[in-house]
Motif scaffolding. Structure first.
Motif, PDB file in Angstrom:
ATOM      1  N   TYR A  50      -5.991  -2.638  -6.748  1.00 25.43           N
ATOM      2  CA  TYR A  50      -6.657  -1.957  -5.647  1.00 25.43           C
ATOM      3  C   TYR A  50      -7.805  -1.111  -6.187  1.00 25.43           C
ATOM      4  CZ  TYR A  50      -2.875  -3.191  -2.444  1.00 25.43           C
ATOM      5  OH  TYR A  50      -1.977  -3.882  -1.662  1.00 25.43           O
ATOM      6  N   GLU A 109      -8.767  -0.247  -0.958  1.00 26.45           N
ATOM      7  CA  GLU A 109      -8.938  -1.639  -0.550  1.00 26.45           C
ATOM      8  C   GLU A 109      -8.401  -2.537  -1.652  1.00 26.45           C
ATOM      9  OE1 GLU A 109     -13.036  -3.571  -1.694  1.00 26.45           O
ATOM     10  OE2 GLU A 109     -13.438  -1.810  -0.450  1.00 26.45           O
ATOM     11  N   GLN A 110      -7.880  -3.688  -1.256  1.00 20.62           N
ATOM     12  CA  GLN A 110      -7.335  -4.604  -2.253  1.00 20.62           C
ATOM     13  C   GLN A 110      -8.470  -5.208  -3.063  1.00 20.62           C
ATOM     14  OE1 GLN A 110      -4.040  -6.997  -0.943  1.00 20.62           O
ATOM     15  NE2 GLN A 110      -4.508  -8.617  -2.401  1.00 20.62           N
ATOM     16  N   GLU A 142       0.816  -1.211   0.000  1.00 22.23           N
ATOM     17  CA  GLU A 142       0.000   0.000   0.000  1.00 22.23           C
ATOM     18  C   GLU A 142       0.850   1.261   0.000  1.00 22.23           C
ATOM     19  OE1 GLU A 142      -3.326   2.173   2.790  1.00 22.23           O
ATOM     20  OE2 GLU A 142      -3.424  -0.019   2.595  1.00 22.23           O
ATOM     21  N   ARG A 200       0.694   4.118  -2.921  1.00 21.91           N
ATOM     22  CA  ARG A 200       0.427   5.527  -2.685  1.00 21.91           C
ATOM     23  C   ARG A 200       1.540   6.410  -3.251  1.00 21.91           C
ATOM     24  NH1 ARG A 200      -3.701   6.476   0.835  1.00 21.91           N
ATOM     25  NH2 ARG A 200      -4.536   4.652   1.935  1.00 21.91           N
TER      26      ARG A 200
END
Length: 316
Positions: A101, A72-73, A53, A57
């Motif tokens: 994602y 969320e995955q 994550e 980002r």
């Protein structure tokens, strides 16, 4: 001789960032090397990156100028033969695995980098928008699927069920990925020809709809199907709406995602039953007519943690 294990696996991260803009569902895209639109995508470095994550980002902000909120995955895409995404081009044949994602934002802000912008989701999947008749698209869809099905009863039944081509079949808006994969199998989308390095015999052999780099249209289909499903059991629609909204704006948001024209009174009754919204006592003067009352999302029930979704009562 090197075996499969010696070829290694390359891990990439991709994200479907969806928002609402001008009452349309839009997705954040960048430009692939072949000029097609692509989802933000970057490699995962197991030495440098502490978490998937965090890496996601960082490269999304770097590629697009956009800072992700909640994510969320979605799914892990690892089929053999996937086209190598532009962010990790190499001459080798390592297996490409992409962890997808889904991210939602109420702010389709401008100010992204030069090749990143918001594209309408239905530009990639025009057949998923059922709010208005499109005779030309319907005719092309029926012709292409009929040509592919031939005399195969199983193919015919599958096409009719997924696309509700006959009155005895009901449209299921959640089956976005299954419909795209059928069109890929039927070679009615550009990616099906590109991935085998062939050119379609004529442009009319393809359905309308913009192609995407790598298998990103498949990933986007997965994200749209997931979001449509979640609308019914989680209040995710409020992750796409501003803090204050009218009930008409809330319905327009639901329609923009589902691709359905919803029954106004039944939708409002459904919203009231959930207890998810509350009136603010303020009026909106931007409706173009009689001022409408503004509402806000109440949030999750602190006692029960309950936060239901919304029903989608389609017009008959």
């Amino acid at each position: 001789m090197a075996g499969p294990a010696d070829q290694g696996v390359r891990i990439g991260l991709s994200v479907v960032v969806m928002a609402l803009k001008d009452r349309r569902a839009v997705v954040l895209t960048t430009q692939a090397e072949d000029g097609a639109r692509a989802l933000p995508f970057g490699p995962f470095d197991p030495v440098r990156d502490r978490t998937f994550e965090r890496a996601l980002r960082d490269f999304v902000t770097d590629q697009t100028g956009f800072r992700l909120g909640f994510v969320e995955q979605l799914y892990t895409f690892g089929d053999a033969g996937r086209a190598t995404p532009r962010a990790t081009p190499t001459p080798d044949q390592r297996r490409e695995v992409s962890v997808g994602y889904l991210a939602l934002t109420p702010d389709a802000a401008q100010g992204q980098t030069h090749d990143a912008h918001w594209d309408a989701v239905f530009d990639f999947f025009p057949w998923e928008d059922r709010r208005a008749d499109n005779p030309a698209l319907h005719a092309a869809l029926v012709e292409g699927l009929t040509r592919w099905s031939g005399a195969d009863d199983r193919r015919t039944a599958r096409a009719r069920a997924l696309f509700a081509l006959t009155p005895d079949h009901r449209w299921n808006e959640e089956r976005v990925l299954e419909r795209y994969e059928l069109l890929y199998e039927a070679r009615l989308v550009a990616e099906a020809w590109r991935d085998v390095r062939q050119t379609p015999p004529e442009a009319s052999a393809l359905l309308p709809g913009a192609p995407m780099g790598s298998d990103h249209r498949r990933i986007l289909a997965t994200g749209l199907g997931r979001l449509r499903s979640k609308l019914k059991y989680r209040p995710v629609l409020f992750d796409l709406t501003p803090g204050l909204f009218t009930l008409s704006e809330l319905q327009a948001a639901a329609e923009a995602v589902s691709g359905l024209t919803l029954h106004k009174q039944n939708f409002r009754r459904g919203v009231e039953r959930t207890g998810l919204v509350e009136p603010t006592g303020q009026l909106s003067s931007t409706t173009g007519g009689r001022p409408a009352e503004l509402f806000r999302f109440k949030g999750v029930d602190p006692q029960t943690g309950a936060a239901p979704g919304l029903s989608l009562p389609a017009q008959r």
